[in-house]
Design a protein around this motif. Sequence first.
Motif, PDB file in Angstrom:
ATOM      1  N   ALA A 109       0.869  -1.182   0.000  1.00  0.00           N
ATOM      2  CA  ALA A 109       0.000   0.000   0.000  1.00  0.00           C
ATOM      3  C   ALA A 109       0.901   1.227   0.000  1.00  0.00           C
ATOM      4  N   ALA A 110       1.032   1.864  -1.141  1.00  0.00           N
ATOM      5  CA  ALA A 110       1.987   2.966  -1.251  1.00  0.00           C
ATOM      6  C   ALA A 110       1.637   3.859  -2.418  1.00  0.00           C
ATOM      7  N   THR A 111       2.167   5.061  -2.384  1.00  0.00           N
ATOM      8  CA  THR A 111       2.010   5.985  -3.507  1.00  0.00           C
ATOM      9  C   THR A 111       3.006   5.606  -4.602  1.00  0.00           C
ATOM     10  N   ARG A 112       2.820   6.177  -5.778  1.00  0.00           N
ATOM     11  CA  ARG A 112       3.662   5.811  -6.910  1.00  0.00           C
ATOM     12  C   ARG A 112       5.154   6.048  -6.663  1.00  0.00           C
ATOM     13  N   VAL A 136      -1.868  -1.594  -3.895  1.00  0.00           N
ATOM     14  CA  VAL A 136      -3.008  -0.689  -3.745  1.00  0.00           C
ATOM     15  C   VAL A 136      -2.466   0.711  -3.466  1.00  0.00           C
ATOM     16  N   GLY A 137      -3.014   1.673  -4.129  1.00  0.00           N
ATOM     17  CA  GLY A 137      -2.562   3.056  -3.955  1.00  0.00           C
ATOM     18  C   GLY A 137      -2.514   3.805  -5.262  1.00  0.00           C
ATOM     19  N   PRO A 138      -1.676   3.376  -6.224  1.00  0.00           N
ATOM     20  CA  PRO A 138      -1.651   4.059  -7.531  1.00  0.00           C
ATOM     21  C   PRO A 138      -2.993   3.892  -8.247  1.00  0.00           C
ATOM     22  N   THR A 139      -3.500   4.958  -8.825  1.00  0.00           N
ATOM     23  CA  THR A 139      -4.778   4.882  -9.540  1.00  0.00           C
ATOM     24  C   THR A 139      -4.584   4.736 -11.047  1.00  0.00           C
ATOM     25  N   ARG A 140      -3.323   4.740 -11.485  1.00  0.00           N
ATOM     26  CA  ARG A 140      -3.034   4.574 -12.919  1.00  0.00           C
ATOM     27  C   ARG A 140      -2.018   3.455 -13.080  1.00  0.00           C
ATOM     28  N   ALA A 141      -2.521   2.247 -13.292  1.00  0.00           N
ATOM     29  CA  ALA A 141      -1.628   1.097 -13.443  1.00  0.00           C
ATOM     30  C   ALA A 141      -0.719   1.246 -14.655  1.00  0.00           C
ATOM     31  N   ASN A 142      -1.199   1.949 -15.704  1.00  0.00           N
ATOM     32  CA  ASN A 142      -0.398   2.061 -16.926  1.00  0.00           C
ATOM     33  C   ASN A 142       0.821   2.953 -16.746  1.00  0.00           C
ATOM     34  N   ALA A 143       0.954   3.599 -15.585  1.00  0.00           N
ATOM     35  CA  ALA A 143       2.139   4.406 -15.306  1.00  0.00           C
ATOM     36  C   ALA A 143       3.274   3.534 -14.759  1.00  0.00           C
ATOM     37  N   LEU A 144       2.977   2.263 -14.472  1.00  0.00           N
ATOM     38  CA  LEU A 144       3.971   1.345 -13.927  1.00  0.00           C
ATOM     39  C   LEU A 144       4.423   0.372 -15.010  1.00  0.00           C
ATOM     40  N   PRO A 145       5.535  -0.334 -14.802  1.00  0.00           N
ATOM     41  CA  PRO A 145       6.019  -1.305 -15.801  1.00  0.00           C
ATOM     42  C   PRO A 145       4.990  -2.396 -16.082  1.00  0.00           C
ATOM     43  N   SER A 151      -0.806  -6.667 -10.982  1.00  0.00           N
ATOM     44  CA  SER A 151      -0.815  -6.680  -9.512  1.00  0.00           C
ATOM     45  C   SER A 151      -1.503  -5.467  -8.907  1.00  0.00           C
ATOM     46  N   VAL A 152      -1.733  -4.430  -9.727  1.00  0.00           N
ATOM     47  CA  VAL A 152      -2.338  -3.193  -9.224  1.00  0.00           C
ATOM     48  C   VAL A 152      -3.852  -3.353  -9.158  1.00  0.00           C
ATOM     49  N   MET A 153      -4.399  -3.209  -7.984  1.00  0.00           N
ATOM     50  CA  MET A 153      -5.841  -3.326  -7.808  1.00  0.00           C
ATOM     51  C   MET A 153      -6.517  -2.023  -8.252  1.00  0.00           C
ATOM     52  N   PRO A 154      -7.659  -2.109  -8.942  1.00  0.00           N
ATOM     53  CA  PRO A 154      -8.258  -0.936  -9.612  1.00  0.00           C
ATOM     54  C   PRO A 154      -9.036   0.008  -8.692  1.00  0.00           C
ATOM     55  N   TYR A 155      -8.347   0.571  -7.722  1.00  0.00           N
ATOM     56  CA  TYR A 155      -9.002   1.539  -6.832  1.00  0.00           C
ATOM     57  C   TYR A 155      -8.966   2.925  -7.457  1.00  0.00           C
ATOM     58  N   ASP A 156     -10.039   3.680  -7.250  1.00  0.00           N
ATOM     59  CA  ASP A 156     -10.138   5.030  -7.784  1.00  0.00           C
ATOM     60  C   ASP A 156     -10.985   5.876  -6.841  1.00  0.00           C
ATOM     61  N   ASP A 157     -11.471   7.012  -7.331  1.00  0.00           N
ATOM     62  CA  ASP A 157     -12.181   7.964  -6.471  1.00  0.00           C
ATOM     63  C   ASP A 157     -13.499   7.423  -5.921  1.00  0.00           C
ATOM     64  N   ARG A 158     -13.964   6.307  -6.428  1.00  0.00           N
ATOM     65  CA  ARG A 158     -15.177   5.709  -5.854  1.00  0.00           C
ATOM     66  C   ARG A 158     -14.956   5.260  -4.421  1.00  0.00           C
ATOM     67  N   PHE A 171      -3.408  11.775   0.682  1.00  0.00           N
ATOM     68  CA  PHE A 171      -2.299  11.338   1.534  1.00  0.00           C
ATOM     69  C   PHE A 171      -2.560   9.958   2.121  1.00  0.00           C
ATOM     70  N   ASP A 172      -3.809   9.656   2.481  1.00  0.00           N
ATOM     71  CA  ASP A 172      -4.095   8.358   3.093  1.00  0.00           C
ATOM     72  C   ASP A 172      -4.866   7.420   2.155  1.00  0.00           C
ATOM     73  N   PHE A 173      -4.874   7.729   0.846  1.00  0.00           N
ATOM     74  CA  PHE A 173      -5.627   6.912  -0.107  1.00  0.00           C
ATOM     75  C   PHE A 173      -5.162   5.460  -0.103  1.00  0.00           C
ATOM     76  N   ALA A 174      -3.849   5.231  -0.117  1.00  0.00           N
ATOM     77  CA  ALA A 174      -3.331   3.862  -0.166  1.00  0.00           C
ATOM     78  C   ALA A 174      -3.754   3.069   1.060  1.00  0.00           C
ATOM     79  N   ALA A 175      -3.727   3.700   2.225  1.00  0.00           N
ATOM     80  CA  ALA A 175      -4.122   3.010   3.456  1.00  0.00           C
ATOM     81  C   ALA A 175      -5.617   2.709   3.457  1.00  0.00           C
ATOM     82  N   ARG A 176      -6.409   3.616   2.881  1.00  0.00           N
ATOM     83  CA  ARG A 176      -7.855   3.369   2.804  1.00  0.00           C
ATOM     84  C   ARG A 176      -8.156   2.232   1.828  1.00  0.00           C
ATOM     85  N   ALA A 177      -7.404   2.201   0.722  1.00  0.00           N
ATOM     86  CA  ALA A 177      -7.571   1.114  -0.237  1.00  0.00           C
ATOM     87  C   ALA A 177      -7.164  -0.218   0.391  1.00  0.00           C
TER      88      ALA A 177
END
Length: 265
Positions: A109-112, A136-145, A151-158, A171-177
């Motif tokens: 659970a971390a930011t990009r 969990v944390g990044p909202t754009r999986a395509n920004a990663l390799p 492995s990136v779970m599709p969490y977003d503003d919902r 700041f706490d999005f990853a922890a909430r996800a």
Amino acid sequence: MRLESSSAQAVPARELYSGRAFALASKAVESAGADLYVLSAGLGFIKQDALVPPYSLSVAPNTEDCILLRSLTEPFTSSQWWSALHEARRSRPLAQLLRVRPKAMLVIAATRPYIEMVEEELASLTIAQVTRLRIVGPTRANALPDFLRPSVMPYDDRLDDAGLGLQGTRFDFAARALTHFVGLVGGDDRIQSPQDHAKRVHLALSRHRAPERVQRVRLDAVALRRHVRALKKAGESKTTALSKLRRDLGYACEQQRFFSAWETL
């Protein structure tokens, strides 16, 4: 290393890392009967009970404590810094953890910026180990390799839908996800595939809607200090105070700007 020779009194990592994000992560991990580790820009990969000296470092850009801005010679990347942190021990801690726990799932659970810090080590994982990795944390999986995207779970503003009870800040999005994900799959008897977990997250979020973004008024320096004093007087923590300033009072304020004002008053 300077931290290792520090004369400051060491404390358990769980006491050093404060704020809502760490509290949420700790509670989620405890509910699953799992272990919590910290991806630390200053200390590397540490367990929450490890004794550590106080420090202030980050790999997040545009922050005062960003270690990447402190090179006096050649610039370096966060991934190079992570490798240097573990070079003396000649260890790859994430790979080692997956190796000694062959039936465990590793949820990061971390930011990009922090995912990028451990990206090189994650690239060294075997295919079987990667299938046990969730991010969990990044909202754009395509920004990663490519190898990390499944492995990136599709969490977003919902995730901010009031019906979930997990509203918060970036700041706490990853922890909430992480909290939501553990609640969703924590009771499983066996580890499903990354694709199965992604489908479950997608289905769970499909029942919710992202709140409409509110246009907030930016505070000037004088007004910001006034609100910070009032929030401190009310006994709010730094992170909760920022959330209240934004969500309840309707003001716009960058996290670093707010935290700087908080520390100087």
